[in-house]
Design an enzyme around this catalytic site. Structure first.
Site, PDB file in Angstrom:
ATOM      1  N   ASN A  23       0.835  -1.215   0.000  1.00 14.19           N
ATOM      2  CA  ASN A  23       0.000   0.000   0.000  1.00 14.19           C
ATOM      3  C   ASN A  23       0.863   1.255   0.000  1.00 14.19           C
ATOM      4  O   ASN A  23       0.506   2.252  -0.631  1.00 14.19           O
ATOM      5  CB  ASN A  23      -0.964  -0.006   1.180  1.00 14.19           C
ATOM      6  CG  ASN A  23      -2.175  -0.872   0.906  1.00 14.19           C
ATOM      7  OD1 ASN A  23      -3.031  -0.508   0.110  1.00 14.19           O
ATOM      8  ND2 ASN A  23      -2.234  -2.037   1.527  1.00 14.19           N
ATOM      9  N   HIS A  48      -8.311  -0.928   5.578  1.00 12.68           N
ATOM     10  CA  HIS A  48      -8.633  -2.224   6.187  1.00 12.68           C
ATOM     11  C   HIS A  48      -9.179  -3.153   5.098  1.00 12.68           C
ATOM     12  O   HIS A  48     -10.031  -2.751   4.304  1.00 12.68           O
ATOM     13  CB  HIS A  48      -9.679  -2.041   7.304  1.00 12.68           C
ATOM     14  CG  HIS A  48      -9.981  -3.317   7.993  1.00 12.68           C
ATOM     15  ND1 HIS A  48      -9.136  -3.874   8.939  1.00 12.68           N
ATOM     16  CD2 HIS A  48     -11.007  -4.208   7.832  1.00 12.68           C
ATOM     17  CE1 HIS A  48      -9.637  -5.027   9.346  1.00 12.68           C
ATOM     18  NE2 HIS A  48     -10.772  -5.251   8.695  1.00 12.68           N
TER      19      HIS A  48
END
Ligand code: GAR
Length: 206
Positions: A18, A114
């Site tokens: 990420n 998440h």
């Protein structure tokens, strides 16, 4: 509108895919209103640190295991964030739960990605592959990813963006994790960081 870009710290613990999506978004001009000024790792062995170095971004490690307790860990994190004058914290695979005292210092200035559709499969104990294991065990047909503000409740802050991903026959937690990253996380997170960075520059709430 402020002249300068929003100063971003990305907090990591592991592979840092990420973080890589954010670095690539910065290069591609998808992330314009913010700039990654610091990578902060809770784990000295995180591959994310190599990614930061390759991209020429300053990186600081605050090993959780080397700290006597959470207070010491958080005060070291805070010192680095202050040194780099950080406006926005991005938790990108950061595997530590932060205290209410810490999160309360960054109201709507801290976001997290998440790997599920919150409120499913989230909260304490749900991180990394465990999230995908739980989704497969339950038998849901759709999962996804969520980007949200961080508050004192683990995975409980206001939702900024979500994207659904279909579960396919034969999925393992590893296969599903990869699909959720490719189809959701790596797309959603840079867009959300740009949106929040722009809001901070303009002094607006999103
Ligand atoms: C990502 O799937 C991220 O959403 C998840 O851990 C992975 C980190 O991968 N985060 C959580 O589970 C937090 N609750 P990365 O290090 O390659 O970005």
């Amino acid at each position: 509108m402020r002249d300068s870009q929003t100063r971003i710290a990305v907090l990591v613990s592991g592979g840092g895919t990420n973080l890589q999506a954010l670095i690539d978004a910065q290069k591609a001009g998808i992330l314009q209103n913010g700039k990654i000024e610091l990578v902060l790792s809770g784990n000295p062995d995180a591959y994310a640190l190599v990614r930061a170095e390759k991209a020429g971004i300053p990186a600081v490690t605050v090993g959780r295991k080397a700290c006597a307790n959470r207070e010491e860990f958080e005060s070291k994190l805070l010192a680095a964030l202050e040194e780099y004058k950080i406006d926005l914290i991005v938790l990108a695979g950061f595997m530590h739960i932060l205290s209410a005292d810490f999160t309360g210092r960054w109201p709507e200035r801290m976001i997290n990605v998440h790997p599920s559709l919150i409120p499913s499969f989230c909260g304490e104990g749900f991180y990394g592959l465990r999230v995908h294991e739980a989704a497969l065990r339950y038998g849901v047909k759709v999962t996804g990813a969520t980007v949200h503000f961080v508050n004192e409740v683990p995975d409980g802050g206001r939702i900024i963006a979500q994207k659904a991903v279909e579960i396919q026959e034969g999925d393992t937690p590893e296969i599903l994790q990869k699909r959720v990253m490719e189809e959701a996380e790596w797309i959603l997170l840079p867009r959300a960081v740009e949106k929040v960075s722009m809001a901070i520059r303009k002094g607006e709430r999103i």
